[in-house]
Design a protein around this motif. Sequence first.
Motif, mmCIF file in Angstrom:
data_model
loop_
_atom_site.group_PDB
_atom_site.id
_atom_site.type_symbol
_atom_site.label_atom_id
_atom_site.label_comp_id
_atom_site.label_asym_id
_atom_site.label_seq_id
_atom_site.Cartn_x
_atom_site.Cartn_y
_atom_site.Cartn_z
ATOM 1 N N ASP A 170 0.837 -1.197 0.000
ATOM 2 C CA ASP A 170 0.000 0.000 0.000
ATOM 3 C C ASP A 170 0.875 1.252 0.000
ATOM 4 O OD1 ASP A 170 -2.327 -1.453 -0.056
ATOM 5 O OD2 ASP A 170 -2.669 -1.348 2.109
ATOM 6 N N ASP A 217 -9.982 -0.173 -3.260
ATOM 7 C CA ASP A 217 -8.908 -1.164 -3.232
ATOM 8 C C ASP A 217 -9.291 -2.360 -4.106
ATOM 9 O OD1 ASP A 217 -6.878 -2.979 -2.490
ATOM 10 O OD2 ASP A 217 -6.891 -2.296 -0.420
ATOM 11 N N LEU A 259 -8.984 3.493 0.418
ATOM 12 C CA LEU A 259 -7.973 3.898 1.394
ATOM 13 C C LEU A 259 -7.611 5.372 1.234
ATOM 14 C CD1 LEU A 259 -5.472 0.896 1.281
ATOM 15 C CD2 LEU A 259 -7.283 1.323 2.949
ATOM 16 N N ASP A 300 -3.751 5.902 5.519
ATOM 17 C CA ASP A 300 -3.938 4.476 5.799
ATOM 18 C C ASP A 300 -2.752 3.679 5.273
ATOM 19 O OD1 ASP A 300 -6.541 4.894 6.859
ATOM 20 O OD2 ASP A 300 -7.377 4.921 4.831
#
Length: 205
Positions: A38, A109, A166, A170
């Motif tokens: 991420d 996501d 997100l 995050d």
Amino acid sequence: MGTDISGFLEYRARQDGHAPAWHDAHDLDSLYGGRDYDAFGCLFGVRNYANFRPLAAHRGMPTDLSAGVRARFEQVAEWYGEDGFHGVTWITWAEVKAVDWNEPAEKPDSRLHEYRETPHGLRMTGKSAWSPAFAEAVGLERGEVREWPEGSEWLVGDTLYRSVVLRRADAVPPTGEWQPVWTAMEALAARHGDENVRLVVWFDD
């Protein structure tokens, strides 16, 4: 096989009366040892499953690299060949400093977030790019990928699957694994200026 990040912090300054030039300051390995896709996607567009607008993707290697970083990069290229690494890019402290960490990803996501009920409430247990149980429950063909609207959720057995967008915070929490990197860059910038501090990175699988 996973993807790992390598890199260096550099600063630009005059030395011994010469014109300003870049100098290596820290090996990234001394500050960051994680493998968080991420964060990689949010910052550099690598493994960007969370669908962020990357901050600094595929800029290539700066032409004015410091001698130390150039030597290291040439050594890596000799060991692994040109196909042994990818995602070469860089970002300045001025750019990091200007980030809106509340900015959301451009779409949900690609992986559904999985949760289970515990004595302490609902807890996230992972992210799933493909779940046989979920696919069967919603009628997906094997390997079929769909984009689900944010907030969509399904309870399959004792697992709750949810589509989530997100935020940058995050992916790169302010007190997370990247904090030592930002702290080091900020300290260098206090002496040399925000535009004169940068992180140069590359990735290998």
